[in-house]
Enzyme design. Structure first.
Site, PDB file in Angstrom:
ATOM      1  CG  HIS A   1      32.108 -98.736  20.090  1.00 31.97           C
ATOM      2  ND1 HIS A   1      32.692 -98.433  21.307  1.00 31.97           N
ATOM      3  CD2 HIS A   1      32.651 -97.878  19.188  1.00 31.97           C
ATOM      4  CE1 HIS A   1      33.557 -97.438  21.146  1.00 31.97           C
ATOM      5  NE2 HIS A   1      33.560 -97.097  19.862  1.00 31.97           N
TER       6      HIS A   1
ATOM      7  NE  ARG B   1      36.540 -96.743  26.252  1.00 28.16           N
ATOM      8  CZ  ARG B   1      36.968 -95.643  26.861  1.00 28.16           C
ATOM      9  NH1 ARG B   1      36.565 -95.385  28.111  1.00 28.16           N
ATOM     10  NH2 ARG B   1      37.793 -94.807  26.260  1.00 28.16           N
TER      11      ARG B   1
END
Length: 252
Positions: free
Chosen positions: A177, A71
């Site tokens: 993302h 992430r």
């Protein structure tokens, strides 16, 4: 809105259990269900085109987000001591949180599952060594990824860099993302099990991993169907040659 409704419903459920109210007023059907559109997946070629289009100090940020499934916060918090290039692993133990006042704090992942050991593809190691020598902060506590002036990474500052890279790579509609989403999809297609995906992604529940497994199964079904068509073509009886039907070719 769906998340807020689910939280409100859970609060009222607790109130019912505690005898504070007689019934839960949250009775709207499917109000807590999210119908989010499927995020796009980059091709392998697009990942490297984007990595080559972005500023050099952020090239490995793109590749690790994809091929290690990290992430943004995990990458921004990654320190030298948690990067073992000899073992080809990254130990994820912290993540960054950006506060409203613009400051950045570093703390543990939201869940114990977020603390994990992730393997790095060997093909990335030479470039990762070069990045570590060229751009990472010094010392074992030094951050692997920092801004041009040595500051901690911030999404607001990176947005400009990301937009410029997308334009140069002639890509549009992708969020950062989506790199992790792409990597998880590729991992599922490579044959990763549900537990493999959960461990690599840092998830304690099966919900997200099942989405990627479902995608992989759809792809596997498409491959199976394609193989089936090839088999059908191979099993079709061959048409007899004209000279086998009629040696003199006269048709009589």
């Amino acid at each position: 809105m769906a998340k807020a409704y689910r939280l409100l419903k859970a609060i009222f459920n607790t109130a019912v259990e505690d005898g504070l109210i007689k019934a839960n007023p949250c009775t709207i059907k499917k109000a807590g269900k999210e119908d989010s559109p499927e995020r796009p997946v980059l091709t392998m070629k697009q990942v490297f085109v984007l990595a080559d289009a972005i500023e050099p100090r952020f090239r490995m940020l793109i590749l690790l987000a994809t091929f290690a499934g990290l992430r943004w916060g995990e990458l921004a918090a990654l320190q030298r001591k948690n990067l073992d290039l000899d073992a080809s692993t990254i130990r994820v133990v912290s993540t960054t949180t950006e506060l409203k006042d613009g400051s950045v704090t570093i703390g543990p992942p939201k869940s114990e599952a977020g603390k994990r050991l992730v393997s790095i593809p060997a093909t990335l190691l030479p470039d990762l060594r070069k990045h570590k020598e060229t751009y990472a902060e010094n010392g074992e506590h030094g951050h692997v990824f920092v801004g041009p002036k040595g500051a901690k990474l911030r999404r607001a500052n990176f947005t400009r860099v990301w937009a410029a890279a997308l334009k140069k790579a002639e890509l549009s509609g992708f969020h950062f993302h989506d790199l992790r989403h792409t990597g998880n999809t590729l991992a599922a297609q490579s044959g990763a099990t549900l537990r493999d995906l959960m461990t690599r992604m840092g998830h304690s529940s099966t919900r997200a991993a099942l989405i990627y497994q479902h995608t992989a199964m759809e792809r596997d079904r498409a491959i199976a169907d394609a193989l089936g068509k090839l088999a059908e073509e191979a099993l079709k009886p061959e048409e007899p040659e004209p000279d086998e039907q009629d040696p003199d070719g006269s048709g009589t």
